[in-house]
Design an enzyme around this catalytic site. Sequence first.
Site, PDB file in Angstrom:
ATOM      1  N   GLN A   1       0.836  -1.206   0.000  1.00 41.94           N
ATOM      2  CA  GLN A   1       0.000   0.000   0.000  1.00 41.94           C
ATOM      3  C   GLN A   1       0.869   1.253   0.000  1.00 41.94           C
ATOM      4  O   GLN A   1       1.664   1.460   0.917  1.00 41.94           O
ATOM      5  CB  GLN A   1      -0.891  -0.021   1.243  1.00 41.94           C
ATOM      6  CG  GLN A   1      -1.760   1.205   1.427  1.00 41.94           C
ATOM      7  CD  GLN A   1      -2.522   1.163   2.735  1.00 41.94           C
ATOM      8  OE1 GLN A   1      -2.051   0.591   3.714  1.00 41.94           O
ATOM      9  NE2 GLN A   1      -3.693   1.754   2.769  1.00 41.94           N
ATOM     10  N   GLY A   2       0.740   2.084  -1.017  1.00 47.35           N
ATOM     11  CA  GLY A   2       1.477   3.342  -1.086  1.00 47.35           C
ATOM     12  C   GLY A   2       0.588   4.511  -0.693  1.00 47.35           C
ATOM     13  O   GLY A   2       0.033   5.188  -1.571  1.00 47.35           O
ATOM     14  N   TYR A   3       0.446   4.742   0.591  1.00 46.20           N
ATOM     15  CA  TYR A   3      -0.405   5.826   1.086  1.00 46.20           C
ATOM     16  C   TYR A   3       0.415   6.885   1.824  1.00 46.20           C
ATOM     17  O   TYR A   3       0.647   7.973   1.333  1.00 46.20           O
ATOM     18  CB  TYR A   3      -1.494   5.264   2.016  1.00 46.20           C
ATOM     19  CG  TYR A   3      -2.776   4.845   1.321  1.00 46.20           C
ATOM     20  CD1 TYR A   3      -2.777   4.298   0.037  1.00 46.20           C
ATOM     21  CD2 TYR A   3      -3.992   4.951   1.962  1.00 46.20           C
ATOM     22  CE1 TYR A   3      -3.949   3.914  -0.585  1.00 46.20           C
ATOM     23  CE2 TYR A   3      -5.177   4.561   1.350  1.00 46.20           C
ATOM     24  CZ  TYR A   3      -5.153   4.042   0.082  1.00 46.20           C
ATOM     25  OH  TYR A   3      -6.319   3.663  -0.525  1.00 46.20           O
ATOM     26  N   SER A   4       0.866   6.561   3.035  1.00 48.66           N
ATOM     27  CA  SER A   4       1.540   7.545   3.886  1.00 48.66           C
ATOM     28  C   SER A   4       2.839   8.045   3.264  1.00 48.66           C
ATOM     29  O   SER A   4       3.542   7.308   2.562  1.00 48.66           O
ATOM     30  CB  SER A   4       1.843   6.940   5.256  1.00 48.66           C
ATOM     31  OG  SER A   4       0.666   6.624   5.954  1.00 48.66           O
TER      32      SER A   4
ATOM     33  N   SER B   1       4.121  -1.298   4.229  1.00 47.99           N
ATOM     34  CA  SER B   1       4.224  -2.651   4.772  1.00 47.99           C
ATOM     35  C   SER B   1       4.471  -3.678   3.670  1.00 47.99           C
ATOM     36  O   SER B   1       3.744  -3.736   2.688  1.00 47.99           O
ATOM     37  CB  SER B   1       2.935  -3.013   5.516  1.00 47.99           C
ATOM     38  OG  SER B   1       2.681  -2.106   6.559  1.00 47.99           O
TER      39      SER B   1
ATOM     40  N   GLU C   1      -9.553  -2.012   4.935  1.00 48.06           N
ATOM     41  CA  GLU C   1      -8.399  -2.290   5.790  1.00 48.06           C
ATOM     42  C   GLU C   1      -8.813  -2.350   7.260  1.00 48.06           C
ATOM     43  O   GLU C   1      -8.444  -3.264   7.995  1.00 48.06           O
ATOM     44  CB  GLU C   1      -7.324  -1.217   5.603  1.00 48.06           C
ATOM     45  CG  GLU C   1      -6.115  -1.409   6.515  1.00 48.06           C
ATOM     46  CD  GLU C   1      -5.086  -0.309   6.372  1.00 48.06           C
ATOM     47  OE1 GLU C   1      -3.943  -0.520   6.812  1.00 48.06           O
ATOM     48  OE2 GLU C   1      -5.421   0.761   5.833  1.00 48.06           O
TER      49      GLU C   1
ATOM     50  N   SER D   1      -4.857   5.966  13.056  1.00 45.42           N
ATOM     51  CA  SER D   1      -4.600   5.929  14.500  1.00 45.42           C
ATOM     52  C   SER D   1      -5.895   5.825  15.299  1.00 45.42           C
ATOM     53  O   SER D   1      -6.987   6.101  14.799  1.00 45.42           O
ATOM     54  CB  SER D   1      -3.826   7.175  14.933  1.00 45.42           C
ATOM     55  OG  SER D   1      -4.656   8.314  14.861  1.00 45.42           O
TER      56      SER D   1
ATOM     57  N   GLU E   1      -6.919   7.724  17.559  1.00 43.50           N
ATOM     58  CA  GLU E   1      -7.558   9.032  17.651  1.00 43.50           C
ATOM     59  C   GLU E   1      -8.345   9.364  16.392  1.00 43.50           C
ATOM     60  O   GLU E   1      -9.453   9.922  16.457  1.00 43.50           O
ATOM     61  CB  GLU E   1      -6.490  10.119  17.911  1.00 43.50           C
ATOM     62  CG  GLU E   1      -5.826  10.037  19.274  1.00 43.50           C
ATOM     63  CD  GLU E   1      -4.787   8.936  19.398  1.00 43.50           C
ATOM     64  OE1 GLU E   1      -4.375   8.605  20.518  1.00 43.50           O
ATOM     65  OE2 GLU E   1      -4.398   8.371  18.329  1.00 43.50           O
TER      66      GLU E   1
END
Length: 401
Positions: free
Chosen positions: A132-135, A167, A249, A379, A381
Amino acid sequence: MADFGGAELDAFRAEARDWLEANVPQSIRGDTAAAMRFAGADKPTGDHLLWKQRMGEKGWGVPTWPKAYGGGGLSAAQARIVNQEIDRIGAYNPIMGMGVSMFGPTLLEYGTEEQKQRHIPPIVRGELRWCQGYSEPGAGSDLASLQTKCEDAGDHWKINGQKIWTSGAQWADWCFCLVRTDTSKKHEGISFVLINMHQPGVEVRPIRLIAGNSPFCETFFTDARAEKDDMVGPLNGGWTIGKRLLQHERAGQGGSRLTGGGPKEVAELAKRYVGVDDKGRIDDTDLRMRVARYQIDARAHGLTIERARAEAKGNSSPSATTSVMKNSSTWIGQTRAELLIEIMGHQGLGWEGDAFSESELEAVRGWLGGKAWTIFGGSQEIQNNIVSKRILGLPDTTASS
């Protein structure tokens, strides 16, 4: 077919049990740690590979996916039976990874027929790995700030930028990636593309974690190539697709399988390490009470998942309730890890050496690695913000993914 019992489901259970008895190799039964081993660098061999091939051919690794793409074509009720029978026989689902839990369900909803025919069958058979190429270093919780650029290069897309916490990127064959295709807009300037990881323009650097492994990576794209038909959905329409994938996810992270080997295993380990009293119970009243509380919470979590699935029969897509279940599963998984370390005592703090069993070494690494569950995938939060806004209807005071 009815979802709650009946002669037809009883007949299907018998069919599933017979098939599993005939196809699960005896040598892998009871190897509950196998799924964790094969989620990383290890590749199945021998009977583990045979089991994977058989499940891939049957389509039961993704039991509810359409048969047209190799899936099982089962109802949700039948899929639950398959999972129950796999657990009963002491096996595991060998078809795993982000292709199964995240990308596949998203592509089934948003992909073209050609994209489905090309990518879904290899996922069903467990032949390819996805990441996964997100962050990005400057785009975590505020994911829409991402800057990895995707430009039209005529006959293909040219991609430049950096992703982080990717990951499994060092083992992946493909990456589903959010990229910026319009710098004048924030959310509306993002597209969803598929990138072949086996090309010169992709560099992966694993990040070593406190648990001693390196599942996360930095990923660099330098004039990386994506074909024109590797964009999923419309140009600049990737934010909607990306959000839906995050729901898948979180739905996976909220599943009961993420809580480990199961509540019964914790009680049995406690009896082995701590001992039993004259009634066969864990020989520590306080620990016995906390193990029982964990078992109750884990059971309640599993039943809540089943209820949510039953209530969502008319809507197969994940909802904001996945945020509730993600937080719940995280808490249960971390509680389990803490209990295991306490139960094993000094044997649960080993790092290496013959004085510790494989399960003891896995326990301490799982305990350390599990701390990240409250962060990745959105997260705790962020999940609370989603729950407060989309479920409780409270005022929106902060941005969330």
